[in-house]
Design an enzyme around this catalytic site. Structure first.
Site, PDB file in Angstrom:
ATOM      1  N   HIS A  62       0.709  -0.959   0.019  1.00 36.55           N
ATOM      2  CA  HIS A  62       0.143   0.080  -0.321  1.00 36.55           C
ATOM      3  C   HIS A  62       0.923   1.053  -0.376  1.00 36.55           C
ATOM      4  CE1 HIS A  62      -3.254  -3.289   1.597  1.00 36.55           C
ATOM      5  NE2 HIS A  62      -3.557  -2.792   0.099  1.00 36.55           N
ATOM      6  N   ASP A  86     -10.136  -3.098   1.210  1.00 34.93           N
ATOM      7  CA  ASP A  86      -9.662  -3.246   2.628  1.00 34.93           C
ATOM      8  C   ASP A  86      -9.224  -2.040   3.195  1.00 34.93           C
ATOM      9  OD1 ASP A  86      -7.141  -4.576   0.709  1.00 34.93           O
ATOM     10  OD2 ASP A  86      -7.125  -2.915   1.952  1.00 34.93           O
ATOM     11  N   GLY A 138     -16.335  -0.858 -10.955  1.00 31.18           N
ATOM     12  CA  GLY A 138     -15.266   0.133 -10.573  1.00 31.18           C
ATOM     13  C   GLY A 138     -15.435   0.486 -12.799  1.00 31.18           C
ATOM     14  N   ASP A 155      -6.567  -1.241  -7.540  1.00 27.11           N
ATOM     15  CA  ASP A 155      -6.141  -1.897  -6.618  1.00 27.11           C
ATOM     16  C   ASP A 155      -7.004  -3.359  -6.445  1.00 27.11           C
ATOM     17  OD1 ASP A 155      -5.869  -2.349  -2.647  1.00 27.11           O
ATOM     18  OD2 ASP A 155      -5.131  -3.510  -4.179  1.00 27.11           O
ATOM     19  N   THR A 157      -8.923  -7.475  -7.713  1.00 27.56           N
ATOM     20  CA  THR A 157      -7.792  -8.729  -7.473  1.00 27.56           C
ATOM     21  C   THR A 157      -7.822  -9.338  -9.034  1.00 27.56           C
ATOM     22  OG1 THR A 157     -10.284  -9.325  -8.270  1.00 27.56           O
ATOM     23  CG2 THR A 157     -10.080  -9.755  -6.186  1.00 27.56           C
ATOM     24  N   PRO A 162     -15.297 -11.172  -9.928  1.00 22.27           N
ATOM     25  CA  PRO A 162     -15.067  -9.502 -10.420  1.00 22.27           C
ATOM     26  C   PRO A 162     -14.374  -9.021 -11.258  1.00 22.27           C
ATOM     27  CG  PRO A 162     -15.655 -10.192  -7.779  1.00 22.27           C
ATOM     28  CD  PRO A 162     -15.645 -11.759  -8.729  1.00 22.27           C
TER      29      PRO A 162
HETATM   30  N1  SAM Z   1      -3.884  -6.130  -2.980  1.00 19.57           N
HETATM   31  C1  SAM Z   1      -4.931  -7.272  -3.573  1.00 19.57           C
HETATM   32  C2  SAM Z   1      -4.091  -7.759  -4.727  1.00 19.57           C
HETATM   33  O1  SAM Z   1      -2.861  -7.681  -4.765  1.00 19.57           O
HETATM   34  O2  SAM Z   1      -4.772  -8.569  -5.199  1.00 19.57           O
HETATM   35  C3  SAM Z   1      -6.150  -7.087  -4.244  1.00 19.57           C
HETATM   36  C4  SAM Z   1      -6.754  -6.574  -2.486  1.00 19.57           C
HETATM   37  S1  SAM Z   1      -8.356  -5.548  -2.242  1.00 19.57           S
HETATM   38  C5  SAM Z   1      -9.407  -6.762  -1.126  1.00 19.57           C
HETATM   39  C6  SAM Z   1      -9.236  -5.812  -4.069  1.00 19.57           C
HETATM   40  C7  SAM Z   1     -10.766  -5.082  -3.916  1.00 19.57           C
HETATM   41  O3  SAM Z   1     -11.128  -5.903  -5.381  1.00 19.57           O
HETATM   42  C8  SAM Z   1     -11.680  -6.161  -3.724  1.00 19.57           C
HETATM   43  O4  SAM Z   1     -12.145  -5.633  -2.499  1.00 19.57           O
HETATM   44  C9  SAM Z   1     -12.670  -6.733  -4.694  1.00 19.57           C
HETATM   45  O5  SAM Z   1     -14.515  -6.413  -3.656  1.00 19.57           O
HETATM   46  C10 SAM Z   1     -12.587  -5.841  -6.056  1.00 19.57           C
HETATM   47  N2  SAM Z   1     -13.429  -6.139  -6.686  1.00 19.57           N
HETATM   48  C11 SAM Z   1     -12.776  -6.445  -7.695  1.00 19.57           C
HETATM   49  N3  SAM Z   1     -14.250  -6.658  -9.028  1.00 19.57           N
HETATM   50  C12 SAM Z   1     -14.288  -5.675  -8.858  1.00 19.57           C
HETATM   51  C13 SAM Z   1     -14.765  -4.066  -9.718  1.00 19.57           C
HETATM   52  N4  SAM Z   1     -14.819  -4.896 -10.265  1.00 19.57           N
HETATM   53  N5  SAM Z   1     -15.694  -3.656  -8.935  1.00 19.57           N
HETATM   54  C14 SAM Z   1     -14.319  -3.164  -7.827  1.00 19.57           C
HETATM   55  N6  SAM Z   1     -13.794  -3.228  -6.952  1.00 19.57           N
HETATM   56  C15 SAM Z   1     -13.699  -4.739  -6.927  1.00 19.57           C
END
Ligand code: SAM
Length: 284
Positions: A62, A86, A138, A155, A157, A162
């Site tokens: 981060h 997070d 997003g 940031d 997944t 998703p």
């Molecule tokens: N540091 C992590 C990594 O390197 O994989 C990422 C952390 S963060 C928790 C990932 C976030 O992306 C999750 O909270 C998830 O809900 C979000 N996410 C996944 N797809 C998304 C989308 N289409 N729009 C917005 N948020 C999304």
């Protein structure tokens, strides 16, 4: 009997974590979410079986994700975080007292449970009046908004479930329309040693849209397979070349404390090892 969390993100390469107390394990509206204790990493969050963030090494990820674009840019007022439920990226962004941030995450449950079970990661960011939280896809958000930001932090997944839509050229193009002139997009772009295709695909797609596209790297111990790549895309080619001296002045002016980021590491993180350069220049 010790339970093992077995992250099989990369074929033939598994990360096995001894599971301590499990705080949450269930499906949200969008993904499988687990939060558990680990002797070395502290609290660990996984989504769809992949480690997302851990209390004890999240600072590396981060700090680099937030301070590299903000200090390179030098006059950021507004940051958009796509994903980042997070709160770790938001926490680092808000260390810069003059910045307003918008966080757009598809999954409210990730935000709520991060606050409840991993509060040290967001460290109060979700209570900060300079942070606006939007629960939305997003991909749709950047298509619909008329607003603009100086830095966009993707940031997400990994590119499945998703998060998959957050790696498309269409999404990157819509993000570009939300950038102020000379703004910067940074992405979570995986571990090149085990995800070379993800790196090259993002590189090619961003190169169709931006003048200056590259990566900066940092090793996050809980992301298995070696150093992680952060994508970098902007039309202002000078920003990647800001001197260590200027970065040091800006870092001091910002009066922020970090445990990984430094102006010297900022500069060095853009020096890509030959194996990474070869992924980016290989004949398709
Ligand atoms: N540091 C992590 C990594 O390197 O994989 C990422 C952390 S963060 C928790 C990932 C976030 O992306 C999750 O909270 C998830 O809900 C979000 N996410 C996944 N797809 C998304 C989308 N289409 N729009 C917005 N948020 C999304």
């Amino acid at each position: 009997m010790i339970e093992l969390f077995d992250e099989g993100l990369h074929s033939g390469l598994n990360l096995a974590l001894e599971v301590g107390k499990v705080h949450y394990r269930d499906k949200t509206d969008h993904q499988d979410l687990m939060i558990f204790d680990h002797a070395r990493f502290g609290r660990v969050m996984s989504l769809d079986g992949a480690v997302q963030t851990t209390e004890n090494d999240e600072f590396i990820y981060h700090e680099m994700f937030a301070h590299v674009p903000i200090l390179a840019h030098g006059s950021v007022e507004k940051v958009l975080i796509i994903g980042g439920g997070d709160g770790g990226a938001a926490c680092q962004v808000l260390k810069h007292k003059n910045i307003e941030a918008t966080l757009v995450d598809i999954d409210r449950t990730v935000i709520d449970l991060s606050i409840e079970y991993m509060p040290s990661v967001s460290d109060g960011a979700f209570d900060n009046p300079r942070l606006e939280v939007v629960v939305a896809d997003g991909c749709q958000f950047v298509k619909d908004t008329a607003d603009k930001w100086d830095v966009i932090i993707i940031d997400s997944t990994d590119p499945h479930g998703p998060g998959e839509v957050l790696y498309t050229e269409e999404f990157y193009g819509d993000c570009k329309t939300c950038l102020t002139d000379g703004g910067i997009i940074v992405t979570q772009n995986g571990v090149p040693f085990v995800q070379p295709d993800e790196l090259r695909t993002s590189y090619d797609r961003l190169n169709d849209l931006f003048v200056d596209v590259s990566f900066f790297m940092a090793t996050v111990p809980s992301y298995v397979g070696g150093p992680l790549a952060f994508g970098w895309a902007t039309d202002n080619v000078a920003l990647r070349k800001v001197s260590t001296g200027i970065l040091a002045e800006r870092y001091l002016d910002a009066k922020i404390e970090t445990d990984y980021y430094s102006p010297e590491i900022h500069q060095a993180s853009f020096v890509l090892p030959f194996y990474v350069q070869k992924i980016l220049t290989a004949e398709e």
